[in-house]
Every structure is written in C-alpha cells, then in structure tokens.
Scaffold this motif. Structure first.
Motif, PDB file in Angstrom:
ATOM      1  N   PRO A  56       1.061  -1.392   0.008  1.00  0.00           N
ATOM      2  CA  PRO A  56       0.041   0.232   0.062  1.00  0.00           C
ATOM      3  C   PRO A  56       0.980   1.262   0.306  1.00  0.00           C
ATOM      4  O   PRO A  56       0.957   1.906  -0.726  1.00  0.00           O
ATOM      5  CB  PRO A  56      -0.865  -0.521   1.430  1.00  0.00           C
ATOM      6  N   VAL A  57       2.216   1.357   0.512  1.00  0.00           N
ATOM      7  CA  VAL A  57       2.435   2.277   1.063  1.00  0.00           C
ATOM      8  C   VAL A  57       3.148   2.497  -1.045  1.00  0.00           C
ATOM      9  O   VAL A  57       3.355   2.948  -0.985  1.00  0.00           O
ATOM     10  CB  VAL A  57       4.154   2.178   1.480  1.00  0.00           C
ATOM     11  N   ILE A  58       3.662   1.241  -1.680  1.00  0.00           N
ATOM     12  CA  ILE A  58       4.827   1.812  -3.070  1.00  0.00           C
ATOM     13  C   ILE A  58       3.388   2.046  -3.601  1.00  0.00           C
ATOM     14  O   ILE A  58       3.706   2.916  -4.201  1.00  0.00           O
ATOM     15  CB  ILE A  58       5.460  -0.021  -3.029  1.00  0.00           C
ATOM     16  N   LYS A  59       2.418   0.923  -3.735  1.00  0.00           N
ATOM     17  CA  LYS A  59       1.069   2.141  -4.428  1.00  0.00           C
ATOM     18  C   LYS A  59       0.548   3.153  -4.247  1.00  0.00           C
ATOM     19  O   LYS A  59       0.556   4.369  -5.037  1.00  0.00           O
ATOM     20  CB  LYS A  59      -0.398   1.446  -4.058  1.00  0.00           C
ATOM     21  N   GLU A  60       1.468   4.181  -3.385  1.00  0.00           N
ATOM     22  CA  GLU A  60       0.649   5.821  -2.671  1.00  0.00           C
ATOM     23  C   GLU A  60       1.943   6.192  -3.379  1.00  0.00           C
ATOM     24  O   GLU A  60       1.527   7.279  -3.861  1.00  0.00           O
ATOM     25  CB  GLU A  60       0.809   5.963  -1.080  1.00  0.00           C
ATOM     26  N   LEU A  61       3.231   5.406  -3.389  1.00  0.00           N
ATOM     27  CA  LEU A  61       4.658   6.383  -3.759  1.00  0.00           C
ATOM     28  C   LEU A  61       4.235   6.449  -5.731  1.00  0.00           C
ATOM     29  O   LEU A  61       5.578   7.365  -6.505  1.00  0.00           O
ATOM     30  CB  LEU A  61       5.889   5.194  -3.435  1.00  0.00           C
ATOM     31  N   GLU A  62       3.506   5.923  -5.965  1.00  0.00           N
ATOM     32  CA  GLU A  62       4.043   5.406  -7.662  1.00  0.00           C
ATOM     33  C   GLU A  62       3.067   6.587  -8.237  1.00  0.00           C
ATOM     34  O   GLU A  62       2.574   6.755  -9.023  1.00  0.00           O
ATOM     35  CB  GLU A  62       3.256   3.566  -8.150  1.00  0.00           C
ATOM     36  N   LYS A  63       1.905   7.128  -7.215  1.00  0.00           N
ATOM     37  CA  LYS A  63       0.918   8.270  -7.586  1.00  0.00           C
ATOM     38  C   LYS A  63       2.168   9.991  -7.408  1.00  0.00           C
ATOM     39  O   LYS A  63       1.662  10.638  -7.955  1.00  0.00           O
ATOM     40  CB  LYS A  63      -0.010   8.512  -6.581  1.00  0.00           C
ATOM     41  N   GLN A  64       2.921   9.739  -6.961  1.00  0.00           N
ATOM     42  CA  GLN A  64       3.993  11.150  -6.942  1.00  0.00           C
ATOM     43  C   GLN A  64       4.742  11.460  -8.015  1.00  0.00           C
ATOM     44  O   GLN A  64       6.121  10.280  -7.984  1.00  0.00           O
ATOM     45  CB  GLN A  64       4.780  10.646  -4.867  1.00  0.00           C
ATOM     46  N   THR A  65       4.771  12.582  -8.313  1.00  0.00           N
ATOM     47  CA  THR A  65       5.504  13.019  -9.121  1.00  0.00           C
ATOM     48  C   THR A  65       7.557  13.602  -9.348  1.00  0.00           C
ATOM     49  O   THR A  65       7.599  13.066 -10.314  1.00  0.00           O
ATOM     50  CB  THR A  65       4.829  13.962 -10.044  1.00  0.00           C
ATOM     51  N   GLU A  66       6.925  13.049  -7.704  1.00  0.00           N
ATOM     52  CA  GLU A  66       8.640  13.809  -7.800  1.00  0.00           C
ATOM     53  C   GLU A  66       9.314  13.159  -6.348  1.00  0.00           C
ATOM     54  O   GLU A  66      10.468  13.205  -6.119  1.00  0.00           O
ATOM     55  CB  GLU A  66       8.420  15.225  -6.381  1.00  0.00           C
ATOM     56  N   ILE A  67       9.076  11.557  -6.717  1.00  0.00           N
ATOM     57  CA  ILE A  67       9.633  10.217  -6.083  1.00  0.00           C
ATOM     58  C   ILE A  67       9.647  10.146  -6.923  1.00  0.00           C
ATOM     59  O   ILE A  67       8.737   9.563  -7.638  1.00  0.00           O
ATOM     60  CB  ILE A  67       8.914  10.275  -5.023  1.00  0.00           C
ATOM     61  N   GLU A  68      11.118   9.168  -7.622  1.00  0.00           N
ATOM     62  CA  GLU A  68      11.007   8.029  -7.674  1.00  0.00           C
ATOM     63  C   GLU A  68      11.117   6.696  -7.077  1.00  0.00           C
ATOM     64  O   GLU A  68      12.064   6.638  -6.007  1.00  0.00           O
ATOM     65  CB  GLU A  68      12.219   7.943  -9.196  1.00  0.00           C
ATOM     66  N   SER A  69      10.261   5.767  -7.291  1.00  0.00           N
ATOM     67  CA  SER A  69       9.958   5.087  -6.377  1.00  0.00           C
ATOM     68  C   SER A  69      10.461   3.503  -6.848  1.00  0.00           C
ATOM     69  O   SER A  69      10.330   3.524  -7.833  1.00  0.00           O
ATOM     70  CB  SER A  69       8.334   4.590  -6.136  1.00  0.00           C
ATOM     71  N   ILE A  70      11.560   3.403  -6.212  1.00  0.00           N
ATOM     72  CA  ILE A  70      12.526   1.544  -6.629  1.00  0.00           C
ATOM     73  C   ILE A  70      11.902   0.481  -5.502  1.00  0.00           C
ATOM     74  O   ILE A  70      11.848   0.670  -4.691  1.00  0.00           O
ATOM     75  CB  ILE A  70      13.788   2.452  -6.512  1.00  0.00           C
ATOM     76  N   VAL A  71      12.164  -0.861  -6.384  1.00  0.00           N
ATOM     77  CA  VAL A  71      11.489  -1.250  -5.321  1.00  0.00           C
ATOM     78  C   VAL A  71      12.579  -2.894  -5.408  1.00  0.00           C
ATOM     79  O   VAL A  71      12.626  -3.243  -6.705  1.00  0.00           O
ATOM     80  CB  VAL A  71       9.781  -1.720  -5.268  1.00  0.00           C
ATOM     81  N   CYS A  72      12.888  -3.451  -4.503  1.00  0.00           N
ATOM     82  CA  CYS A  72      14.355  -3.949  -4.340  1.00  0.00           C
ATOM     83  C   CYS A  72      12.953  -5.206  -3.344  1.00  0.00           C
ATOM     84  O   CYS A  72      13.357  -5.060  -2.149  1.00  0.00           O
ATOM     85  CB  CYS A  72      15.276  -3.849  -3.882  1.00  0.00           C
ATOM     86  N   LEU A  73      13.644  -6.527  -4.122  1.00  0.00           N
ATOM     87  CA  LEU A  73      13.108  -7.458  -2.958  1.00  0.00           C
ATOM     88  C   LEU A  73      14.453  -8.165  -3.102  1.00  0.00           C
ATOM     89  O   LEU A  73      15.002  -8.944  -3.924  1.00  0.00           O
ATOM     90  CB  LEU A  73      11.857  -8.615  -4.600  1.00  0.00           C
ATOM     91  N   THR A  74      14.076  -9.020  -1.608  1.00  0.00           N
ATOM     92  CA  THR A  74      15.191  -9.588  -1.494  1.00  0.00           C
ATOM     93  C   THR A  74      14.946 -11.160  -2.378  1.00  0.00           C
ATOM     94  O   THR A  74      16.296 -11.836  -2.000  1.00  0.00           O
ATOM     95  CB  THR A  74      15.117  -9.707   0.059  1.00  0.00           C
ATOM     96  N   GLY A  75      13.330 -11.401  -1.894  1.00  0.00           N
ATOM     97  CA  GLY A  75      13.528 -13.460  -2.320  1.00  0.00           C
ATOM     98  C   GLY A  75      13.580 -13.898  -0.551  1.00  0.00           C
ATOM     99  O   GLY A  75      14.233 -15.111  -1.249  1.00  0.00           O
TER     100      GLY A  75
END
Length: 367
Positions: A18-37
């Motif tokens: 849910p936090v990442i979905k909210e980050l995806e809406k932000q034009t001034e933030i580049e959201s990078i996602v890293c999974l460790t697995g």
C-alpha cells in the motif's frame, strides 16, 4: 528524490505494497522496489495481487537457509544496488532479517533509513526470535520512525529516540484490508465450513516449532473431539518442519482442512469469514481487529500490546490446557466473544500509507 523500498517476506509485502502504491502516485519521487526473496513463492503472490513493479530481485532464498545466510546474502547483494541507485532514503518494514540487513546496508552507505512499523517491543530478544533483536537494531539506525500507534511511539521515546523523528501513522495493514476485503467473497473452503463455526489457524513461528506447536495442535484436536459444530482451516507454512508436525496431528482429522498458503486476497477474506483466529503471527493481530474477529495469540508474549489493552487479543501461550480452555471459552461464552469482537480497533483508519509518503516528501525536501 529517489526512494528505495526493500522487503523480502509475505508479511512485509502485505504492509509495504500500500505504501508503494501511494509512492507510485507521486510525480516528485522516483520509487525503486527491491525484493530480497527471503520468502520467494509467498512473496510473489502478494506482488502479483497488488500489481507492483519490481526493479530488483536478489533471489536469496535457498533450501534450509539459515539466518546467517539471509543476513549475509542481503548485505552482499544489496550493497551493489545501493551503489547503482544512490537513493535518498531506504524504506524497510518491521522486524525481519531482510529489514535488519537492509537497514544495516543503508547505514554502511550513509543513506537515511525510514522504518515502517517502528517501536514494537517485547524487550525479550528470544521472543519473538529473531524479530525482537531485528527491530531494536533497525531502530538504532533509523532516521524516520513510522510508529503504528501512540503506544509504539512511547516505546521509542523511552529509548530516547528524538520526538521530531517519530510519527504516529496507523498501521499499513489496515490500508491493505481496505483494498482486498469483499463482502461477497466465497470459495470452497467457506462452503466446507457452512453451518459450522470456522476457526482460522496459523502457526509457523520459529520458537514454536517442536514441542510448543505439538501442544497447540493437541489442544485443537481436543476441541474438535468435543464440539461437533467446529471446523478448522489451516494454511500451512512452507517450512518442512511445520508441515511435518501439521500432518502428524491433523492429517487424519476430517474436521481440519490443511491447505496451501493463500495469497493476500484470499487470506484476508477468509479471515473475514472466520468465527475467530488462532495465530502466532504478528500481522494478523493487527488485521483481525479491523474485521471484528477475536484473536487468541499462541505465544507467551506479544509486541502488539495495544490489541491486548483494547481487548481484541488475548495471549494464551502454547500449553495444551491453557489453549484448550481459551478456545472453549470463545466457543461457549457469548459475552466474552461479543466483548472481544466489538472491542475498539487500535490500529488506524486505513490512511497510514498516505501519511507516511507525505512525511517522507517533507523530509527529503528539507534535505
């Protein structure tokens, strides 16, 4: 502004998506996602359900991996990701070995750390193990503390964390429930439990594997022997040791349905259809109160004291007689059941992710 979110287990994913979905809406933030697995298969179920774009997957999971394996592999591989991306902040969640190693790696690279679900404590590093150690260590190097409740904030203040860095946001687990739960949900497991009280069971925690888990399962079987109107659904963790014990105690019990781990959508909706929940999980202790479901916590202590104080949770330990008595009480005492199911939810209003993202934006602008 660039933010790197790192997580590796199913429970983390449920609360971070849910936090990442909210980050995806932000034009001034580049959201990078890293999974460790750290939990590969169960993690992927959540990622697919929330439609999260993944930039890196370290795929550290291997058969019979140890805590040392997890920690070392995350440290080694994440370091290269941090060198490549040079994020302005690393965001971690909760208390997993992934969170500990990711926060430590960020610290080594002089990158600020944001900790979602900060401030949970038992102050016994052996219970839960290794989670209590992990979350205390993460909070030693955190720059922004996203405490889910006022009680969690108080723990941080008692540890002399700076008040200006602590924010009470609510719990992002509630945000996830608002996305996944549907009143019209129905499946074959629910059909199997029709005209019965359905108990949802989860048990997988490291310190419970062995004798404690066997005592819990013995109590459940005793209940099922006595009450004909009860059925149990148990999504069994992938850990082979857990599966072995589950099969030993429930394999021949027609009143228990052993099923594979569910994706977040199915699990949240199954919780919503249950009568009450038996669990040694952490996240379920936060989710169930929002659904009006009493929770018996199969542990000797819990870091979710807000739920205990509110009356939605009861810590019942792992001894057979105690677990049996508390299950029986919820099945037979209507006043006790009503009290627990109608207690006030202490974990937020479903807007934690929005608050977290706004706080991060202000912090990074200030930097």
């Amino acid at each position: 502004m660039k933010l790197l979110s790192v997580f590796g287990t199913r429970p983390e994913a449920i609360k971070m998506c849910p936090v990442i979905k909210e980050l995806e809406k932000q034009t001034e933030i580049e959201s990078i996602v890293c999974l460790t697995g750290q939990h590969e298969e169960m993690l992927n179920q959540v990622i697919e359900r929330f439609k999260i774009k993944v930039n890196y997957n370290l795929r550290i999971m291997k058969k019979n991996q140890s805590l040392t394996d997890i920690t070392c592999n995350v440290l080694m591989q994440l370091g290269q990701v941090l060198e490549n991306e040079k994020p302005d902040m690393v965001l971690v969640h909760g208390d997993t070995s992934t969170s500990f190693a990711a926060a430590l790696s960020a610290f080594y690279h002089h990158i600020p750390v944001g900790h979602v679900e900060a401030g949970l404590r038992t102050y016994n590093v052996q219970s839960p193990y290794p989670e209590e150690f992990n979350r205390q260590c993460v909070d030693m190097i955190t720059d922004l503390f996203f405490a889910p409740t006022e009680y969690a904030k108080e723990q941080l203040l008692n540890e002399h964390k700076k008040q200006s860095q602590i924010f009470v946001t609510g719990n992002t687990a509630i945000d996830a429930l608002n996305i996944t739960v549907e009143t019209s949900y129905y499946n074959t497991n629910i059909e199997w439990c029709e005209n019965h009280k359905m108990i949802l069971l989860t048990a997988h925690r490291r310190e419970n594997i062995g004798v404690p888990m066997e005592r819990i399962f013995e109590a459940v079987n005793k209940i099922l022997d006595k009450y004909s109107d009860v059925r149990v659904i148990y999504p069994v963790h992938k850990n082979p040791k857990v599966r072995q014990i589950a099969q030993k105690y429930f394999g021949n019990n027609s009143k228990v349905r052993l099923i594979e781990p569910l994706d977040v959508y199915d699990f949240h909706n199954l919780m919503n259809k249950s009568y009450f929940i038996l669990t040694d999980s952490g996240g379920i202790q936060e989710e169930a109160p929002s659904l009006g479901k009493p929770v018996l916590v199969l542990r000797d202590s819990t870091e979710r004291q807000e739920g205990v104080m509110a009356g939605t949770l009861k810590v019942v330990g792992t001894r057979t007689e105690q677990v049996y008595c508390e299950i029986e009480r919820l099945l037979t005492d209507k006043e006790e059941y009503s009290r627990m199911s109608h207690a006030t939810n202490p974990y937020g209003d479903g807007y934690a992710s929005k608050r977290i993202v706004e706080i991060i934006k202000e912090y990074l602008k200030g930097k």
